[in-house]
Design a protein around this motif. Structure first.
Motif, PDB file in Angstrom:
ATOM      1  N   GLN A 149      31.747  16.516   9.600  1.00 23.74           N
ATOM      2  CA  GLN A 149      30.934  16.193  10.776  1.00 23.74           C
ATOM      3  C   GLN A 149      29.685  15.413  10.414  1.00 23.74           C
ATOM      4  OE1 GLN A 149      30.176  19.945  12.602  1.00 23.74           O
ATOM      5  NE2 GLN A 149      32.323  20.335  12.987  1.00 23.74           N
ATOM      6  N   PHE A 150      29.079  15.782   9.268  1.00 20.57           N
ATOM      7  CA  PHE A 150      27.844  15.117   8.866  1.00 20.57           C
ATOM      8  C   PHE A 150      28.102  13.635   8.613  1.00 20.57           C
ATOM      9  CE2 PHE A 150      24.784  13.905   5.511  1.00 20.57           C
ATOM     10  CZ  PHE A 150      23.641  14.036   6.260  1.00 20.57           C
ATOM     11  N   LEU A 151      29.174  13.369   7.858  1.00 20.96           N
ATOM     12  CA  LEU A 151      29.523  11.988   7.543  1.00 20.96           C
ATOM     13  C   LEU A 151      29.797  11.214   8.825  1.00 20.96           C
ATOM     14  CD1 LEU A 151      29.772  10.602   4.897  1.00 20.96           C
ATOM     15  CD2 LEU A 151      32.219  11.017   4.915  1.00 20.96           C
ATOM     16  N   ALA A 152      30.485  11.857   9.778  1.00 24.16           N
ATOM     17  CA  ALA A 152      30.828  11.183  11.033  1.00 24.16           C
ATOM     18  C   ALA A 152      29.571  10.741  11.759  1.00 24.16           C
ATOM     19  CB  ALA A 152      31.648  12.124  11.911  1.00 24.16           C
ATOM     20  N   ILE A 153      28.617  11.642  11.880  1.00 17.45           N
ATOM     21  CA  ILE A 153      27.455  11.314  12.710  1.00 17.45           C
ATOM     22  C   ILE A 153      26.519  10.362  11.968  1.00 17.45           C
ATOM     23  CG2 ILE A 153      25.851  13.185  12.155  1.00 17.45           C
ATOM     24  CD1 ILE A 153      26.837  12.121  15.657  1.00 17.45           C
ATOM     25  N   VAL A 154      26.467  10.496  10.622  1.00 18.53           N
ATOM     26  CA  VAL A 154      25.612   9.580   9.871  1.00 18.53           C
ATOM     27  C   VAL A 154      26.195   8.172   9.916  1.00 18.53           C
ATOM     28  CG1 VAL A 154      24.880   9.005   7.543  1.00 18.53           C
ATOM     29  CG2 VAL A 154      24.491  11.267   8.425  1.00 18.53           C
ATOM     30  N   ASN A 155      27.526   8.088   9.896  1.00 17.82           N
ATOM     31  CA  ASN A 155      28.188   6.792  10.047  1.00 17.82           C
ATOM     32  C   ASN A 155      27.773   6.139  11.362  1.00 17.82           C
ATOM     33  OD1 ASN A 155      30.072   4.741   9.505  1.00 17.82           O
ATOM     34  ND2 ASN A 155      31.592   5.750  10.780  1.00 17.82           N
ATOM     35  N   LEU A 156      27.729   6.943  12.420  1.00 21.95           N
ATOM     36  CA  LEU A 156      27.340   6.398  13.726  1.00 21.95           C
ATOM     37  C   LEU A 156      25.865   6.004  13.743  1.00 21.95           C
ATOM     38  CD1 LEU A 156      29.086   8.425  16.520  1.00 21.95           C
ATOM     39  CD2 LEU A 156      29.629   6.216  15.579  1.00 21.95           C
ATOM     40  N   ILE A 157      24.989   6.898  13.217  1.00 22.69           N
ATOM     41  CA  ILE A 157      23.555   6.620  13.303  1.00 22.69           C
ATOM     42  C   ILE A 157      23.208   5.384  12.473  1.00 22.69           C
ATOM     43  CG2 ILE A 157      21.253   7.480  12.740  1.00 22.69           C
ATOM     44  CD1 ILE A 157      22.206  10.259  13.329  1.00 22.69           C
ATOM     45  N   VAL A 158      23.728   5.343  11.231  1.00 20.86           N
ATOM     46  CA  VAL A 158      23.319   4.271  10.326  1.00 20.86           C
ATOM     47  C   VAL A 158      24.030   2.964  10.665  1.00 20.86           C
ATOM     48  CG1 VAL A 158      23.288   3.508   7.955  1.00 20.86           C
ATOM     49  CG2 VAL A 158      22.711   5.848   8.494  1.00 20.86           C
ATOM     50  N   TYR A 159      25.368   2.999  10.760  1.00 25.27           N
ATOM     51  CA  TYR A 159      26.080   1.735  10.948  1.00 25.27           C
ATOM     52  C   TYR A 159      26.058   1.287  12.391  1.00 25.27           C
ATOM     53  CZ  TYR A 159      27.531   1.672   6.170  1.00 25.27           C
ATOM     54  OH  TYR A 159      27.507   1.603   4.825  1.00 25.27           O
ATOM     55  N   ILE A 204      27.406  20.036   6.458  1.00 24.18           N
ATOM     56  CA  ILE A 204      26.125  19.588   5.893  1.00 24.18           C
ATOM     57  C   ILE A 204      25.615  20.532   4.806  1.00 24.18           C
ATOM     58  CG2 ILE A 204      24.859  20.663   7.780  1.00 24.18           C
ATOM     59  CD1 ILE A 204      22.940  18.250   7.535  1.00 24.18           C
ATOM     60  N   LYS A 205      25.886  21.831   4.938  1.00 21.64           N
ATOM     61  CA  LYS A 205      25.381  22.808   3.973  1.00 21.64           C
ATOM     62  C   LYS A 205      25.986  22.559   2.587  1.00 21.64           C
ATOM     63  CE  LYS A 205      23.624  27.242   4.918  1.00 21.64           C
ATOM     64  NZ  LYS A 205      23.558  28.152   6.050  1.00 21.64           N
ATOM     65  N   ASN A 206      27.329  22.428   2.557  1.00 23.21           N
ATOM     66  CA  ASN A 206      28.001  22.231   1.270  1.00 23.21           C
ATOM     67  C   ASN A 206      27.672  20.867   0.679  1.00 23.21           C
ATOM     68  OD1 ASN A 206      29.192  24.697   1.854  1.00 23.21           O
ATOM     69  ND2 ASN A 206      30.774  23.668   3.050  1.00 23.21           N
ATOM     70  N   LEU A 207      27.623  19.870   1.574  1.00 23.79           N
ATOM     71  CA  LEU A 207      27.323  18.524   1.109  1.00 23.79           C
ATOM     72  C   LEU A 207      25.924  18.477   0.497  1.00 23.79           C
ATOM     73  CD1 LEU A 207      28.979  15.935   1.301  1.00 23.79           C
ATOM     74  CD2 LEU A 207      27.574  15.284   3.237  1.00 23.79           C
ATOM     75  N   GLY A 208      24.955  19.113   1.157  1.00 22.01           N
ATOM     76  CA  GLY A 208      23.588  19.137   0.652  1.00 22.01           C
ATOM     77  C   GLY A 208      23.503  19.824  -0.695  1.00 22.01           C
ATOM     78  N   LYS A 209      24.221  20.957  -0.817  1.00 23.91           N
ATOM     79  CA  LYS A 209      24.196  21.683  -2.104  1.00 23.91           C
ATOM     80  C   LYS A 209      24.757  20.817  -3.215  1.00 23.91           C
ATOM     81  CE  LYS A 209      23.927  26.533  -1.013  1.00 23.91           C
ATOM     82  NZ  LYS A 209      24.698  27.317  -0.046  1.00 23.91           N
ATOM     83  N   ALA A 210      25.885  20.150  -2.925  1.00 23.77           N
ATOM     84  CA  ALA A 210      26.499  19.312  -3.954  1.00 23.77           C
ATOM     85  C   ALA A 210      25.571  18.160  -4.323  1.00 23.77           C
ATOM     86  CB  ALA A 210      27.836  18.771  -3.460  1.00 23.77           C
TER      87      ALA A 210
END
Lengths: 350, 167
Positions: free
Chosen positions: B52-62, B131-137
């Protein structure tokens, strides 16, 4: 047949009804916000305001709507037709989409089901709102460009650069709140503020709230940030060539944006559907939910009043003042606020 | 077919159709708008993969920021179908052939890559994209590349300011 069974029909119907209610309620509230705007303006300027249609002028918004629909629909010859029509539609859609993640209240129990009064509790809730807000720019840009009028185009460019500039400060102010709550879900953020002995986030983040509020005003293109419209320098701004209900969509989407940003500010900083000095868990769930909706609507109404109060009090900024405020004041302030919050959180953790 | 499969095929068709429309549209503004539709379809795919994080960041940024800049440039230069330079037919043919060759190389590469073979995508239940796991990684395993890329962004910003400065 297999396909039909794979879907949870009760959930689907429940969500569809919820979406219909929330969308129509938002439209209805927006309708009366236009009325409230005229009444507030009248009070602040010491005149009676609209009072002819119905008791106290209460039917005025319907008269206005009817007038807009009845007016002649004009599409300029030189305009790009498909985009000219797409513009107001996009503005309206983007404005309505953010209502999906707003928690209107806790849950109600109906027909042995526990129904959440929120369309989708996704774990990136507030980022979704930012995504939708950044889509809102397209309504203005496409409408302004497709009109094929240099005033419209200039207003569209102004509007887009204003929206992008203030989104940055808004995001930075938001990060400080997220550091406190540790979650992006609006529902979790609200529930944390409801806990016993918990203060609303505005008590921890007064500066963050102020920055967020100013940016929200700029995002909604409200005076003193209504540079995209700026009647006396750009005629009527990006919707100059629009007439009839297409113009109505643009004007209306501004009011819906105002309601949605008020709702988001209430959820982030003022406890959402939390009723102050009352422990909701002592009430029956349905009563608590309905009182919660009323509490949230009251907070939204207060914010909308403040928006209008400011509009009819403060004159418009000049364009360079607007950009200076955004980039040279709000962004550094938001950065300092973020660093200070981080330092305090670290200090508390020991 | 499950709902996920229907959504997958719908999003894929949407993405490919919009991508073709980006190329076919005569008007550059239309191309940009179709490109935004492509980003939406791709974000839909990310959501199907539970990223979900990647999806929304793709929308916000691109879709939200970069495409707005594209629109700015196109609108200010007032590019449109009439002023667009017409390429010679041989140029178009050469472009199509070289593009087709590149596509073939890419497809064969993806098909033979060992990372791709005998792997299935985690639909709905993989949670590395949350977002939690992605942030930790990002902040534990990949903290050095993350910080270095932030320095890269900073230098790009400083460069933009220096170029944009008057005098």
């Amino acid at each position: 047949m297999n396909l039909l069974l794979a879907i949870d029909w009760a959930l689907l119907i429940e969500k569809l009804i919820l979406i219909a209610i929330i969308v129509f309620a938002s439209l209805g509230i927006a309708l009366y916000t236009t009325f409230a705007e005229r009444k507030v303006a009248a009070v602040l300027q010491d005149r009676p305001g609209p009072n002819r249609a119905g008791p106290f002028g209460l039917f005025q918004p319907f008269a206005d709507g009817l007038k807009l629909i009845m007016k002649e629909e004009i599409i300029p010859n030189t305009a790009n037709k498909s985009l000219f029509i797409l513009g107001p539609g996009l503005a309206m859609t983007a404005a309505l989409m953010s209502c999906a993640v707003i928690p209107w209240s806790s849950h109600i129990e109906l027909f042995d089901r526990s129904i959440d009064l929120q369309i989708a509790d996704i774990n990136i809730g507030i980022l979704y709102v930012f995504g939708v807000v950044s889509m809102g720019v397209y309504g203005i840009m496409i409408g302004g460009w497709a009109s094929n009028n240099k005033f419209s185009l200039m207003a569209a460019l102004r509007g887009a650069s204003q929206a992008i500039s203030y989104e940055l400060a808004m995001g930075l102010a938001l990060i400080a709140v997220l550091m406190i709550s540790g979650s992006l879900s609006l529902k979790t953020i609200v529930e944390q503020q409801m806990g016993p002995g918990q203060l609303w986030n505005v008590a921890y983040q007064p500066l963050g709230f102020l920055i967020f509020f100013i940016c929200a005003m700029a995002e909604c293109n409200r005076t003193p940030f209504d540079l995209p419209e700026a009647e006396n320098e750009l005629n009527f701004g990006y919707h100059q060539e629009y007439s009839s209900m297409k113009l109505g969509f643009y004007l209306f989407s501004e009011y819906i944006n105002m309601i949605m940003s008020s709702a988001i500010m209430a959820c982030l900083f003022f406890g959402g559907y939390d009723i102050p000095f009352l422990n909701e868990s002592t009430l029956a769930p349905n009563v608590a939910a309905i009182l919660g909706v009323l509490a949230l609507l009251t907070k939204i109404a207060i914010f909308i009043f403040v928006f209008m109060w400011i509009r009819w009090t403060i004159p418009r900024f000049r364009y360079d003042q607007l950009m200076n405020l955004g980039w040279k004041t709000l962004i550094p302030l938001a950065l300092v606020n973020m660093l200070a919050t981080g330092a305090v959180i670290l200090w508390h953790q020991g | 077919m499950s709902t996920t499969e229907i959504l997958f095929f719908f999003l894929s068709a949407l993405a490919i159709f919009s991508a073709i429309m980006v190329l076919v549209s005569k008007n550059p503004v239309h191309s940009v708008l179709w490109l935004i539709a492509v980003f939406f379809a791709i974000s839909g795919h990310y959501i199907l993969l539970n990223a979900q994080f990647l999806a929304i960041v793709n929308l916000i940024v691109y879709a939200g920021a970069i495409m707005v800049l594209f629109l700015f440039v196109i609108m200010l230069m007032n590019l449109n179908a009439e002023t667009e330079p017409q390429k010679h037919v041989w140029m178009k043919l050469a472009g199509a052939v070289s593009g087709g060759c590149f596509l073939m190389v890419l497809v064969s590469l993806v098909r033979q890559a060992t990372d791709m073979q005998h792997k299935t995508a985690l639909m709905k239940d993989g949670n590395i994209g949350l977002i939690k796991n992605l942030g930790k990684a990002l902040f534990s395993d990949y903290v050095v590349p993350f910080e270095i890329s932030s320095v890269l962004f900073l230098s790009a910003m400083v460069g933009a300011v220096v170029i944009g400065k008057k005098e």
